[in-house]
Motif scaffolding. Structure first.
Motif, mmCIF file in Angstrom:
data_model
loop_
_atom_site.group_PDB
_atom_site.id
_atom_site.type_symbol
_atom_site.label_atom_id
_atom_site.label_comp_id
_atom_site.label_asym_id
_atom_site.label_seq_id
_atom_site.Cartn_x
_atom_site.Cartn_y
_atom_site.Cartn_z
ATOM 1 N N ARG A 1 0.854 -1.195 0.000
ATOM 2 C CA ARG A 1 0.000 0.000 0.000
ATOM 3 C C ARG A 1 0.897 1.255 0.000
ATOM 4 N N THR A 2 1.920 1.192 -0.859
ATOM 5 C CA THR A 2 2.954 2.231 -0.867
ATOM 6 C C THR A 2 2.561 3.374 -1.796
ATOM 7 N N ARG A 3 2.528 4.560 -1.247
ATOM 8 C CA ARG A 3 2.236 5.751 -2.054
ATOM 9 C C ARG A 3 2.951 6.951 -1.440
ATOM 10 N N TRP A 4 3.106 8.001 -2.241
ATOM 11 C CA TRP A 4 3.769 9.202 -1.732
ATOM 12 C C TRP A 4 2.902 9.827 -0.654
ATOM 13 N N GLN A 5 3.557 10.252 0.428
ATOM 14 C CA GLN A 5 2.826 10.905 1.516
ATOM 15 C C GLN A 5 3.645 12.077 2.037
ATOM 16 N N ARG A 6 2.982 12.908 2.800
ATOM 17 C CA ARG A 6 3.696 13.967 3.525
ATOM 18 C C ARG A 6 3.685 13.571 4.994
ATOM 19 N N PHE A 7 4.795 13.794 5.678
ATOM 20 C CA PHE A 7 4.843 13.400 7.092
ATOM 21 C C PHE A 7 3.996 14.335 7.935
ATOM 22 N N ARG A 8 3.224 13.755 8.824
ATOM 23 C CA ARG A 8 2.358 14.566 9.696
ATOM 24 C C ARG A 8 2.886 14.514 11.130
ATOM 25 N N THR A 9 3.279 15.679 11.627
ATOM 26 C CA THR A 9 3.733 15.741 13.019
ATOM 27 C C THR A 9 2.521 16.039 13.895
ATOM 28 N N VAL A 10 2.251 15.111 14.817
ATOM 29 C CA VAL A 10 1.089 15.226 15.707
ATOM 30 C C VAL A 10 1.563 15.690 17.079
ATOM 31 N N LYS A 11 0.886 16.700 17.610
ATOM 32 C CA LYS A 11 1.097 17.108 19.006
ATOM 33 C C LYS A 11 -0.287 17.243 19.641
ATOM 34 N N CYS A 12 -0.396 17.015 20.931
ATOM 35 C CA CYS A 12 -1.705 17.135 21.591
ATOM 36 C C CYS A 12 -1.571 17.992 22.841
ATOM 37 N N GLY A 13 -2.610 18.780 23.116
ATOM 38 C CA GLY A 13 -2.630 19.616 24.316
ATOM 39 C C GLY A 13 -2.756 18.777 25.575
ATOM 40 N N SER A 14 -3.425 17.624 25.470
ATOM 41 C CA SER A 14 -3.556 16.717 26.616
ATOM 42 C C SER A 14 -3.536 15.282 26.092
ATOM 43 N N TRP A 15 -3.065 14.361 26.917
ATOM 44 C CA TRP A 15 -2.989 12.961 26.476
ATOM 45 C C TRP A 15 -3.978 12.071 27.221
ATOM 46 N N HIS A 16 -4.757 12.665 28.150
ATOM 47 C CA HIS A 16 -5.712 11.791 28.848
ATOM 48 C C HIS A 16 -7.008 12.525 29.121
ATOM 49 N N ARG A 17 -8.058 11.722 29.225
ATOM 50 C CA ARG A 17 -9.406 12.268 29.440
ATOM 51 C C ARG A 17 -10.175 11.180 30.171
ATOM 52 N N GLY A 18 -10.597 11.439 31.389
ATOM 53 C CA GLY A 18 -11.274 10.397 32.165
ATOM 54 C C GLY A 18 -10.380 9.171 32.249
ATOM 55 N N ASN A 19 -10.929 8.009 31.844
ATOM 56 C CA ASN A 19 -10.135 6.770 31.912
ATOM 57 C C ASN A 19 -9.484 6.417 30.574
ATOM 58 N N VAL A 20 -9.476 7.380 29.618
ATOM 59 C CA VAL A 20 -8.879 7.122 28.291
ATOM 60 C C VAL A 20 -7.518 7.820 28.204
ATOM 61 N N VAL A 21 -6.498 7.089 27.761
ATOM 62 C CA VAL A 21 -5.170 7.699 27.655
ATOM 63 C C VAL A 21 -4.586 7.402 26.272
ATOM 64 N N LEU A 22 -4.014 8.433 25.664
ATOM 65 C CA LEU A 22 -3.361 8.277 24.357
ATOM 66 C C LEU A 22 -1.931 7.786 24.546
ATOM 67 N N LEU A 23 -1.490 6.943 23.627
ATOM 68 C CA LEU A 23 -0.132 6.395 23.734
ATOM 69 C C LEU A 23 0.461 6.240 22.326
ATOM 70 N N GLY A 24 1.746 6.516 22.192
ATOM 71 C CA GLY A 24 2.449 6.323 20.915
ATOM 72 C C GLY A 24 2.034 7.350 19.875
#
Ligand SMILES: Cc1cc2nc3c(=O)[nH]c(=O)nc-3n(C[C@H](O)[C@H](O)[C@H](O)COP(=O)(O)OP(=O)(O)OC[C@H]3O[C@@H](n4cnc5c(N)ncnc54)[C@H](O)[C@@H]3O)c2cc1C
Length: 514
Positions: free
Chosen positions: A250-273
């Motif tokens: 599934r190889t195609r040209w892409q642009r790299f997307r740099t992700v940043k978040c203001g917060s990594w957790h909400r209630g019992n949900v946590v973002l990782l990686g």
């Protein structure tokens, strides 16, 4: 803290590693991993594991690390430009097929008692568990669902990349550019198995368009690879590929997307990686960051009295390290985007510039760890024989080299304030955040017409690195002599800036203790 159930959304390296560690720390909890994919069918080819990553994994979980190391493939690193090669001896670099890494992590998670569910696309709102770990990757649906809480900011790079592979093991990891009638393409490639290499190619938008890849990208169906681009690159990189084909997934040209978040957790949900943050692939740290998050989350959940405290602690522990690597990754991304402008440098000097590009490795360390490479690169810098380059104290030696510019010879590369105050010197107070932003572009587009440009500004290190990158752009745009000033404390960065041809001269200021 007692957790009865933990759900992990996403079975990439971050999710699987978190699931294993959390299960080992909470043997009574039911730990489930849900992934919408099926085992063995993943995107990508190989993944690099640098020395520090290996150490961290070894410390966190020696058993799973040993399984990863046993399945990994060691390699050294080299750069090749127009047939000239510079080699960086480093016996500690490993790479592993993404499929193999995931298979090892799946087995390790199951051995710990984690339940794995494949082919299950999940919506976080439908999951019930005491703790929900959202490790659903760079395009995280969870991050979007709770965007008001996580406050994501996504920045898209200007360059394009294509991630493919080949069925032979390159002799070393290889950085190599190729210029066709359409422009320059650069390969970042490394072997990850006895008959496999990752072959990532990047280019700029103009070259991509000139080669007609805007059309081929548009035409390729999302489930297919862009075969026209693969065939073109196969021809362009025939030498490095030794006649082998390029494979897509599934190889195609892409642009790299740099992700940043203001917060990594909400209630019992946590973002990782990657769901929480991404870092440009050229520092090879995405997997390391995701697995590092898993280690920090496990420690925070073990140590805290309640879940709110644990998730806050996890974020507080990880944010500084992640922010630091994202800064380094951004500098590296911009270095690669501007790579064609440096291809005139002798290859060993170019390799020194590569190694010190992001301010993470200092020139003294390169000289200690790779003396032959450093000696060749520094001989190129100073236009002397290799035998004239010392084995130790290279920083001081770099500063002591003479320079002739526009018919004037400077006895060493450090200058004093009298040049700063000369009538033919323009002092530029560089207070931009980025050497690649619109303010920097305006300056580089119309620099002052003067003999000397003296770049000054804040004494903090980040500001110095901005000045050095801007100096390199100005050096290409003008005939002026470029001087960057900085503090004695950052002498290693100033020396690296000289040796990498970012600036002609430096001015070193001593901080007066207060
Ligand atoms: C071109 C390129 C080269 C790279 N090279 C390197 C390298 O050399 N070294 C390195 O360390 N990193 C590298 N990376 C980065 C690395 O691939 C990622 O950073 C890493 O995979 C992140 O791990 P993760 O577990 O956070 O997410 P991912 O590996 O992306 O895993 C996310 C998982 O979530 C699943 N998922 C998503 N949505 C759902 C849903 N709704 N329901 C169920 N499952 C879902 C997906 O199927 C996937 O399995 C590279 C990345 C790119 C783009």
């Amino acid at each position: 803290m007692r957790l009865a159930s933990i759900a992990v959304l996403g079975g990439g390296p971050g999710g699987l590693y978190a699931a294993r560690l959390l299960k080992l720390g909470h043997p009574d909890a039911q730990v489930d991993v849900y992934d919408r994919g099926v085992p063995d069918k993943t995107f990508g080819f190989g993944v690099g594991l640098a020395t520090r990553t290996q150490r961290n994994l070894q410390d966190a979980d020696p058993v799973s690390f040993q399984a990863i190391a046993d399945a990994a493939y060691p390699h050294e690193m080299s750069m090749q430009v127009d047939g000239h090669v510079a080699q960086l001896p480093d016996g500690n670099l490993l790479a592993i097929a993404r499929t193999t890494l995931l298979a090892v992590l799946q087995a390790s998670a199951e051995q710990a008692g984690v339940r794995l569910h494949f082919d299950v696309g999940c919506d976080v709102r439908a999951i019930e568990a005491d703790l929900i770990v959202a490790a659903d990757g760079a395009g995280s649906g969870t991050r979007e669902t709770f965007a008001a809480d996580f406050r994501p900011e996504i920045e898209t790079g200007a360059g394009l990349y294509l991630w493919c592979g080949t069925k032979f093991a390159l002799p070393t990891a290889l950085f190599t550019p190729v210029t066709t009638e359409h422009g320059t393409f650069v390969a970042h490639a490394y072997p990850y198995a006895p008959h496999r290499s990752t072959f990532l190619v990047e280019t700029d938008k103009t070259t991509w368009r000139n080669a007609g890849f805007d059309v081929t990208t548009e035409r390729a169906r999302p489930t297919d690879s862009d075969q026209a681009s693969l065939r073109y690159l196969e021809r362009a990189f025939a030498g490095a590929l030794d006649g082998h084909r390029l494979l897509g997934n599934r190889t195609r040209w892409q642009r790299f997307r740099t992700v940043k978040c203001g917060s990594w957790h909400r209630g019992n949900v946590v973002l990782l990686g990657d769901a929480a943050h991404t870092a440009h692939y050229s520092i090879g740290s995405g997997t390391k960051l995701a697995m590092g998050d898993a280690i920090a989350l496990d420690i925070a959940v073990r140590e805290a009295a309640d879940l709110d405290g644990a998730l806050a602690d996890y974020e507080a522990r990880r944010r500084p390290a992640v922010a630091h690597l994202q800064e380094v990754a951004h500098r590296s991304e911009m270095w690669w985007e501007s790579f064609p402008a440096r291809m005139h440098l002798p290859v060993a000097q170019l390799m020194l510039a590569y190694l010190t590009r992001a301010g993470k490795v200092d020139i003294g360390r390169v000289a200690r760890n790779a003396p032959a490479l450093a000696r060749r690169g520094l001989a190129d810098y100073a236009a002397v024989e290799e035998s004239a380059v010392p084995e130790a104290d290279v920083t001081d030696w770099i500063l002591r080299q003479p320079l002739t510019h526009a018919g004037v010879t400077h006895s060493r590369r450090t200058v004093h304030d009298d040049l700063r105050y000369a009538a033919t010197t323009a002092i530029l107070n560089v207070d931009f955040e980025s050497p690649w932003g619109s303010a920097a572009d305006a300056l580089v587009g119309a620099p002052p017409d003067t003999d000397t440009l003296w770049l000054t500004g804040s004494r903090d290190r980040a500001a110095l690195l901005v000045r050095l990158d801007l100096a390199e752009r100005l050096r290409r745009a003008t005939r002026s002599l470029i001087v960057v000033d900085g503090s004695q404390r950052d002498i290693g960065d100033l020396a690296a800036g000289l040796a990498s041809a970012r600036t002609h001269l430096v001015a070193v200021t001593r901080e007066v203790p207060v």
